[in-house]
Write a protein that holds these residues in place. Structure first.
Motif, mmCIF file in Angstrom:
data_model
loop_
_atom_site.group_PDB
_atom_site.id
_atom_site.type_symbol
_atom_site.label_atom_id
_atom_site.label_comp_id
_atom_site.label_asym_id
_atom_site.label_seq_id
_atom_site.Cartn_x
_atom_site.Cartn_y
_atom_site.Cartn_z
ATOM 1 N N THR A 66 -36.045 18.774 4.458
ATOM 2 C CA THR A 66 -35.571 17.453 4.044
ATOM 3 C C THR A 66 -36.057 17.138 2.637
ATOM 4 N N ILE A 67 -35.155 16.592 1.819
ATOM 5 C CA ILE A 67 -35.528 16.098 0.492
ATOM 6 C C ILE A 67 -35.002 14.672 0.349
ATOM 7 N N VAL A 68 -35.689 13.881 -0.480
ATOM 8 C CA VAL A 68 -35.317 12.478 -0.706
ATOM 9 C C VAL A 68 -35.326 12.226 -2.208
ATOM 10 N N PRO A 69 -34.350 12.770 -2.938
ATOM 11 C CA PRO A 69 -34.366 12.638 -4.393
ATOM 12 C C PRO A 69 -33.685 11.360 -4.883
ATOM 13 N N PHE A 70 -34.114 10.901 -6.069
ATOM 14 C CA PHE A 70 -33.301 9.914 -6.759
ATOM 15 C C PHE A 70 -32.199 10.657 -7.497
ATOM 16 N N LEU A 71 -31.246 9.934 -8.038
ATOM 17 C CA LEU A 71 -30.051 10.546 -8.582
ATOM 18 C C LEU A 71 -30.075 10.559 -10.103
ATOM 19 N N ASN A 72 -29.437 11.548 -10.668
ATOM 20 C CA ASN A 72 -29.307 11.611 -12.111
ATOM 21 C C ASN A 72 -28.580 10.374 -12.645
ATOM 22 N N SER A 73 -27.716 9.788 -11.835
ATOM 23 C CA SER A 73 -26.929 8.634 -12.256
ATOM 24 C C SER A 73 -27.551 7.293 -11.878
ATOM 25 N N ASN A 74 -28.655 7.324 -11.096
ATOM 26 C CA ASN A 74 -29.195 6.069 -10.585
ATOM 27 C C ASN A 74 -30.625 6.272 -10.119
ATOM 28 N N ASP A 75 -31.581 5.634 -10.789
ATOM 29 C CA ASP A 75 -32.978 5.735 -10.352
ATOM 30 C C ASP A 75 -33.424 4.495 -9.593
ATOM 31 N N GLY A 76 -32.449 3.768 -9.021
ATOM 32 C CA GLY A 76 -32.779 2.607 -8.223
ATOM 33 C C GLY A 76 -32.687 2.845 -6.734
ATOM 34 N N THR A 77 -32.300 4.075 -6.339
ATOM 35 C CA THR A 77 -32.145 4.384 -4.916
ATOM 36 C C THR A 77 -32.348 5.874 -4.704
ATOM 37 N N VAL A 78 -32.498 6.278 -3.451
ATOM 38 C CA VAL A 78 -32.629 7.697 -3.126
ATOM 39 C C VAL A 78 -31.643 8.061 -2.031
ATOM 40 N N ASN A 79 -31.160 9.300 -2.085
ATOM 41 C CA ASN A 79 -30.366 9.882 -1.008
ATOM 42 C C ASN A 79 -31.261 10.726 -0.119
ATOM 43 N N VAL A 80 -30.797 11.009 1.088
ATOM 44 C CA VAL A 80 -31.469 11.958 1.978
ATOM 45 C C VAL A 80 -30.548 13.147 2.180
ATOM 46 N N TYR A 81 -31.080 14.347 1.928
ATOM 47 C CA TYR A 81 -30.361 15.594 2.162
ATOM 48 C C TYR A 81 -31.186 16.452 3.110
ATOM 49 N N GLN A 82 -30.503 17.316 3.865
ATOM 50 C CA GLN A 82 -31.219 18.275 4.688
ATOM 51 C C GLN A 82 -30.544 19.634 4.610
ATOM 52 N N SER A 83 -31.309 20.667 4.957
ATOM 53 C CA SER A 83 -30.829 22.038 4.887
ATOM 54 C C SER A 83 -31.525 22.838 5.972
ATOM 55 N N ASP A 84 -30.862 23.886 6.464
ATOM 56 C CA ASP A 84 -31.527 24.780 7.414
ATOM 57 C C ASP A 84 -32.038 26.040 6.744
ATOM 58 N N ASP A 85 -31.777 26.184 5.433
ATOM 59 C CA ASP A 85 -32.180 27.415 4.744
ATOM 60 C C ASP A 85 -32.872 27.165 3.406
ATOM 61 N N ALA A 86 -33.130 25.895 3.060
ATOM 62 C CA ALA A 86 -33.774 25.509 1.795
ATOM 63 C C ALA A 86 -32.905 25.824 0.585
ATOM 64 N N THR A 87 -31.633 26.072 0.809
ATOM 65 C CA THR A 87 -30.717 26.385 -0.294
ATOM 66 C C THR A 87 -29.481 25.496 -0.264
#
Length: 462
Positions: A51-72
């Motif tokens: 799981t990663i919770v990055p802010f966006l290149n277009s917006n540093d006022g919020t974060v998205n949540v992404y997940q992966s089963d292979d880290a790629t």
């Protein structure tokens, strides 16, 4: 529609007087990965979740949540999952506490502003977040507190490593350690500078292997990620790798590490100089690294993140020592078939010859390099392995290299009951069909690639 310009890098002021570097050049070819990896693939019925919770290149006022089963191949779980009640959210670091909650800590202001606080939020499910508080880092004449990173030590203590500068030189950062003094993570020890790393270093990320602490930190003068080690968390650290020691290039920041299912280590970093986000792998305790690769799917969108790895239920259950045929998800009349020792994807029907049906049946066995993985054996006893990234069948020569080439980690496919097979020694590379040939290729993080690499294990044709 008006396009919003990208959020400037927090280092923009620091690099304004320097020419931007040329785009990163990816070194040709992924080298064969060496070293002995611990068996770490998920057991049958379980899955790995990053799981990663990055802010966006277009917006540093919020974060998205992404997940992966292979880290790629990271896929969006929730857009704008957390927006703080005030200020910004940058450089979010995430971890799961022993109380079952997920926590993030983050930079609360954009790079132009004085920023003496770091923020904290909590979630029960990684998706719905609740603001906890902003914490003023107690350093005299503090100017900026940036890029807080969680670090849980081997004794269970919870720490935050934060890069701080003071008003006498607001652009010279030093890494400090804050230690939680209560289980609720609301009280912190006095900041302690990490000895040996020194000033003008930022984004310090630490992992512990055995009794050694390994620190990855950005030198703000050279713009390279450096490497240091120590026998104690607070140091003294010895910086032993400087310059372009790992081949990652300059203008790199925000290093974050996670251990992969095959035991190797992956580093992620923000290539803010060229707008890409990269990863690189090591199998010899950080001495050498694979050529940096842009992270498919979210490179150029996500900014500065850390990664948590968990084992969760709901993974692939693939029976071993059973003969199966493998049916393509998006070309349902086509099946794996061995042809002149190569693995192809021809049409197979009830009218096919007995020889064709026999060549389309394979025994699924425990992985040669990792019993939790899987290997495939043909009727003559040869094993499916990748060679020059082509799927082919060869006799097992008993070497570790062959065992790794012939081992795959089963990942959930695109349809119910389907499976994707990730290369054990080339993480992020999958068996996929192209021109009806089976190859091991790096994921493009597209739906088409996921479909091309998804297969349904069915009753064997023979």
């Amino acid at each position: 529609m008006t396009t919003r310009p990208p959020t400037p890098s927090r280092r923009a002021l620091l690099r304004a007087m320097a020419a931007l570097p040329a785009s990163a050049v990816l070194l040709g070819g992924l080298p064969e990965l060496t070293g002995t990896a611990a068996a770490a693939a998920p057991a049958s019925g379980s899955a790995t979740r990053y799981t990663i919770v990055p802010f966006l290149n277009s917006n540093d006022g919020t974060v998205n949540v992404y997940q992966s089963d292979d880290a790629t191949d990271f896929r969006l779980v929730q857009a704008s999952a957390y927006t703080p009640p005030s200020n910004r959210i940058r450089d979010a670091s995430v971890f799961k506490h022993t109380n079952g909650y997920y926590y993030i800590t983050y930079t609360t202001h954009t790079w132009q502003d004085v920023s003496t606080t770091i923020g904290f939020a909590r979630s029960a499910d990684r998706v719905n977040w609740t603001f906890l508080y902003d914490y003023t880092v107690p350093i005299t004449n503090l100017s900026r507190a940036w890029a807080p990173e969680w670090y849980v030590d081997s004794d269970g203590s919870v720490n935050v490593i934060v890069s701080c500068s003071t008003t006498d030189d607001e652009w010279i950062f030093t890494p400090y350690l804050l230690k939680a003094t209560n289980s609720g993570l609301t009280s912190w020890s006095s900041p302690v500078a990490l000895s040996g790393i020194g000033s003008n270093h930022i984004d310090t990320f630490i992992v512990k292997v055995g009794s050694t602490y390994h620190a990855f930190t950005k030198n703000e003068t050279t713009k390279y990620i450096e490497y240091a080690t120590a026998s104690n968390l607070t140091g003294p650290y010895t910086i032993s790798r400087t310059g372009d020691w790992a081949g990652w290039g300059s203008y790199r920041e925000g290093p974050a590490l996670v251990q992969l299912d095959n035991g190797g280590w992956r580093i992620f970093f923000d290539g803010y100089g060229d707008g890409n986000y990269y990863y690189s792998d090591s199998y010899d305790t950080f001495a050498t690294w694979s050529a940096p690769q842009a992270l498919a799917g979210i490179s150029g969108t996500a900014r500065h993140f850390t990664v948590i790895k968990e084992t969760v239920s709901g993974g692939v259950s693939l029976s071993k020592n059973v003969s199966r045929s493998l049916q393509s998800v998006n070309y349902t009349t086509r099946y794996w078939q061995e042809q002149s020792s190569l693995l192809n994807l021809p049409v197979v029907t009830s009218s096919s010859t007995t020889a064709e049906k026999q060549a389309s049946a394979f025994t699924v066995v425990a992985g040669l390099a990792d019993a939790n993985g899987c290997s495939f054996r043909d009727s003559s006893g040869n094993y499916l392995r990748h060679y020059a990234f082509r799927g082919r069948f060869d006799a097992n020569d008993g070497t570790a290299a062959f065992a790794k080439d012939a081992t795959f980690i089963a990942r959930t496919g695109t349809t119910s009951g389907s499976v994707r097979f990730e290369s054990y020694n080339y993480p992020g590379y999958y068996l996929r069909h192209y021109n009806y040939q089976l190859r091991v290729e790096p994921t493009s993080a597209t739906d088409l690639f996921r479909q091309d690499s998804s297969f349904v294990p069915v009753t064997a044709w023979a």
